[in-house]
Design a protein around this motif. Structure first.
Motif: not given
Length: 870
Positions: A371-379
């Motif tokens: 989906f071209g997104c991140s499950l973690s805001n830290a990445t």
């Protein structure tokens, strides 16, 4: 012997363990080794232990995540089914092979002996019982796994391996696979090409052992079936690229890719699913380079029919926002692993979410890259692509990234899990091996050994939830066939696969393939469907192929069909002969029915012949009437009027028997034609011979004291006529008794007509009849010629001589003329010969006498006879 496994508590420094695994506890564990993730493997510098090197930046083949979910779904479904392994809970433990043989060894050992400090042959930590392992996808992975699992006789069921490298069931006795033998694929490819008459075919294979094995097998089959390989492209690509997609292929080859330039419309792609990544990446890389060089972007190669093998799935490994060029594969025909839709599987996929899936070590990388997104805001990905909500839907992904319907490989995994479960169920139902812990309901896994399942797996047979029978043959292969599917793409770079055929291993040899060609959607650029794939254009009707010197046998020139042959379709190898009752038209592209050739009464030639026969018959009747009316005159008496009557009647019958030759041959007229003509003519010639001999004997009897006088009279004449005629009658009777003429057709003598004729039965007898008539005519001619100057006022010898000369001339010229003509003209020649020779006898012998009787009656008296003698 199964190696003894020791259970100990392991200690020591723990290296970085394999990060991707999916574990669910159960009484018995089904292991899984999938091929889902590519890693960038760093170069080993030997500065530290290789096991401690951190592996970074995984690249997920998003579509293959369904393989993991299929295994999970199958296990959950079995656990919820009270009819299979009641009171027994199955668990699973899934690892990744990372598309690497070395990692396949490592993860297989990790699966069997869960250990942070890697100690082979020792079980460290949580105790578990792996009763069977599902995997792997490729031949290399499956072979690496089999090397380890075979030592411990742990059942291994591959879900995608076809190659013969692991066909040795003695060496890999623990190896099974949920696919049919690859030989069936080869037969299917050849039959598919022959079905669409594709004789100029390109081949794309990986530059490895499997690719060479494919070429060594398929090319002799091509040659045997008249198919040529237009080109052979051996692809070299490595998935361990450095983060730059263009490193997958050699940029120096972009401008010389053979398949882009070849006019072969049919291209067979063999290999793994990464072959599709290579193909689409070549197109993307080419377009990028052209943009850099400020050139116009060329479109993808058009007019190709891509034929893919069952190992290949249509995947894309590039980012979602980059065009994966899946549309270039529109109309592709694929041999795929047989599959059916499993109830509830689509619903199961719709509820898959990253939240609450802590045991799933695969979902995070999959979700972020899908989906071209991140499950973690830290990445770092979060700042670039945004944060995933966790509510994204799998069904929103295009098919090259993820499919909601069960793919062939997932279907194989689903069936493999059920095969292990069914074998366990049978074993637990029939053996005392599945014991319960005293006082409890849980299964003691110590009593179940993996090697015990082999005897049950080898004879397993059951129907899955889709109704397909699952059973292994003697080689440990699933006794099933393949589906033939057609790829239909859409503008959003998604696609659907439509089943258009089947490869059935139980079908008779050469009939394994069935295909619905009307259900295939071809690439939009093809104006002719199905498209052609030939070295050169098909020869037009009326032409055949002629080999080009120095070229492959599929390349040819087009030559007109030889005389008498035709071709009514494009691209025929050789011209053919028409059926016997037809002949080719001027263009030699079709056959025309032959006309019948027979001398019928309605034709001009037959009308003239009939009129002539009737006219001469009338004249003969008139002459006979004249001789009967003047029977007491001197000229009639002097020439033996009885013989004259016989001769005239036989000539009348000769004229009339010519009519038998006209019209359709039948069983009545064929035997009558030649025999009637031969007998009647023999009577006429015998009468002439008798008249000639009578003249000679009459002259010789006038000498004083001649003894010949007693021979002169009617008895001698009748005897000559009867004896000579009886011989011809005997010849004809023998002819009819042994080999009588019969109605027949001759379809070969004339190219455009069927001759309806009377077969003479025996040519020897036919010429025997003619020869006997020639013999009588020759004797008559000789005797008459010798007696032509005898002093007699009414001496017929000179007229008979001339008539025999006419007769012999006609019939001697008849034979070469008769043999050089065909059909109705041959019949006309015989009718002409009968009429002319009969008319010659009638005119030469009787016209002088009729002239005297009718015109000069004063000469027809005894006084004139005596005066002329004096």
């Amino acid at each position: 012997m199964v190696p003894k496994v020791h259970t100990v508590v392991c200690s020591g420094n723990n290296p970085v363990h394999i990060p991707h695994e999916f574990y669910e506890q159960g009484d018995l564990i089904i292991g899984g080794i999938v091929s889902h993730i590519h890693y960038i493997f760093p170069i080993v510098s030997f500065d530290e232990h290789p096991s401690r090197v951190v592996i970074k930046n995984p690249t997920v083949i998003r579509k293959f995540y369904q393989h993991i979910l299929a295994l999970v779904f199958a296990v959950d479904e079995i656990n919820q089914n009270p009819k299979i392994l009641p009171n027994v809970t199955l668990g699973f433990h899934i690892y990744d092979s990372y598309f690497d043989s070395k990692m396949a060894y490592r993860t297989t050992l990790e699966l069997l002996f869960k250990s942070h400090h890697f100690v082979p042959n020792y079980i460290c930590g949580i105790q578990k019982k792996v009763v069977g392992v599902i995997g792997g996808l490729s031949s290399d992975t499956s072979s690496s796994m089999a090397d380890v699992l075979g030592l411990y006789k742990t059942p291994q069921i591959s879900y995608g391996s076809f190659e013969r490298a692991i066909n040795d069931h003695i060496k890999f006795a623990s190896f099974y696979r949920m696919v049919s033998n690859e030989d069936l694929q080869y037969k299917g490819i050849v039959q598919l090409l022959l079905h669409f008459r594709w004789k100029w075919v390109g081949l794309i294979t990986p530059a490895n052992e499997a690719g060479e094995q494919f070429l060594q097998t398929i090319e002799p089959m091509f040659f045997k079936n008249g198919i040529c390989s237009a080109f052979t492209e051996r692809t070299e690509y490595y998935m361990q690229f450095t983060g730059n997609m263009l490193d997958m292929v050699d940029p120096s080859k972009y401008s010389s890719q053979t398949f882009m330039k070849s006019k072969a419309n049919a291209v067979v792609i063999y290999g793994e699913s990464t072959s599709i990544i290579w193909l689409t990446s070549v197109i993307i890389a080419r377009n990028v380079i052209q943009l850099i060089l400020h050139q116009s972007v060329r479109k993808e190669p058009e007019g190709k029919v891509w034929i893919t093998t069952a190992q290949i799935d249509f995947i894309s490994n590039v980012l979602k926002f980059i065009d994966p060029n899946i549309r270039m594969l529109q109309g592709a025909i694929s041999i795929t692993i047989h599959s059916k839709e499993i109830q509830d599987f689509s619903d199961f996929l719709q509820v898959v979410k990253p939240s609450g899936q802590d045991a799933d070590g695969f979902i995070e990388d999959f979700w972020e890259q899908a989906f071209g997104c991140s499950l973690s805001n830290a990445t770092k990905m979060a700042g670039i692509m945004g944060t995933c909500t966790g509510e994204e839907m799998l069904e929103s992904l295009p098919a090259p990234f993820f499919e909601m319907s069960m793919t062939g490989h997932s279907y194989s995994i689903y069936n493999a899990v059920y095969a292990v479960a069914q074998a366990l169920h049978i074993m637990c139902s029939s053996e005392a091996t599945c014991k319960r812990i005293k006082g409890g309901d849980r299964l003691s896994s110590q009593n179940v050994e993996p090697w015990q399942l082999h005897s049950f797996l080898q004879r397993i047979s059951f129907n899955n939830s889709a109704g397909d029978e699952i059973t292994f043959n003697e080689h440990g292969e699933l006794a099933a066939g393949f589906d033939i599917t057609n790829l239909v793409t859409f503008p959003n770079n998604s696609y659907v696969r439509v089943k258009v055929g089947r490869l059935d291993p139980q079908a008779p040899p050469g009939k394994e393939l069935t295909i619905n060609r009307n259900g295939i959607q071809w690439h939009r650029v093809f104006t002719q469907v199905p498209p052609l794939s030939l070295c050169n254009a098909n020869c037009l009707p009326g032409y055949e192929k002629k080999k080009k010197e120095g070229k492959k046998f599929c390349c040819y020139d087009c030559d007109p069909c030889p005389h008498g042959m035709f071709s009514n379709e494009k691209g025929l190898e050789t011209c053919a002969r028409c059926p016997p009752d037809q002949y080719p038209n001027e263009e030699q592209n079709q056959c025309i029915p032959k006309k019948t050739n027979v001398l019928s009464f309605g034709e001009t030639l037959a009308i003239v012949s009939t009129f002539s026969a009737l006219l001469f018959s009338l004249i003969t009747v008139v002459v006979l009437g004249i001789f009967i009316k003047h029977r007491d005159t001197a000229i009639v008496k002097a020439n033996n009027r009885s013989l004259t009557y016989i001769l005239l009647i036989s000539l009348l019958l000769c004229f009339l028997c010519s009519l038998v030759f006209i019209g359709m041959p039948n069983k009545a007229t064929c035997p009558l034609r030649q025999t009637a003509f031969g007998i009647v003519f023999s009577v006429a010639l015998s009468s002439i011979l008798a008249k000639t001999i009578s003249v000679v004997l009459a002259f010789m009897a006038t000498k004083p004291g001649s003894r010949i006088r007693r021979w002169v009279g009617k008895k001698l004449a009748y005897s000559i006529v009867l004896s000579c005629s009886v011989i011809q009658v005997g010849i004809c009777v023998f002819w009819l008794a042994t080999s009588a003429p019969f109605p027949d057709v001759d379809m070969h003598s004339m190219s455009e007509e069927i001759i309806l004729l009377c077969n003479e039965g025996s040519v020897l007898m036919f010429y025997g009849v003619l020869g006997y008539m020639g013999f009588l005519a020759s004797i008559s001619f000789t005797v008459a010629f010798l007696a032509r100057k005898l002093p007699d006022s009414f001496n017929e010898a000179k007229f008979i001589t001339f008539s025999m000369l006419v007769f012999c001339s006609v019939w001697f010229s008849f034979i070469p003329t008769y043999l050089s003509t065909k059909g109705k003209y041959m019949v006309a020649v015989e009718i002409f010969s009968i009429l002319v020779s009969s008319a010659g006898l009638l005119g030469c012998i009787f016209s002088p006498k009729c002239y005297i009787i009718v015109v000069r009656p004063e000469l027809n008296n005894r006084e004139q006879l005596i005066w002329r003698k004096m």
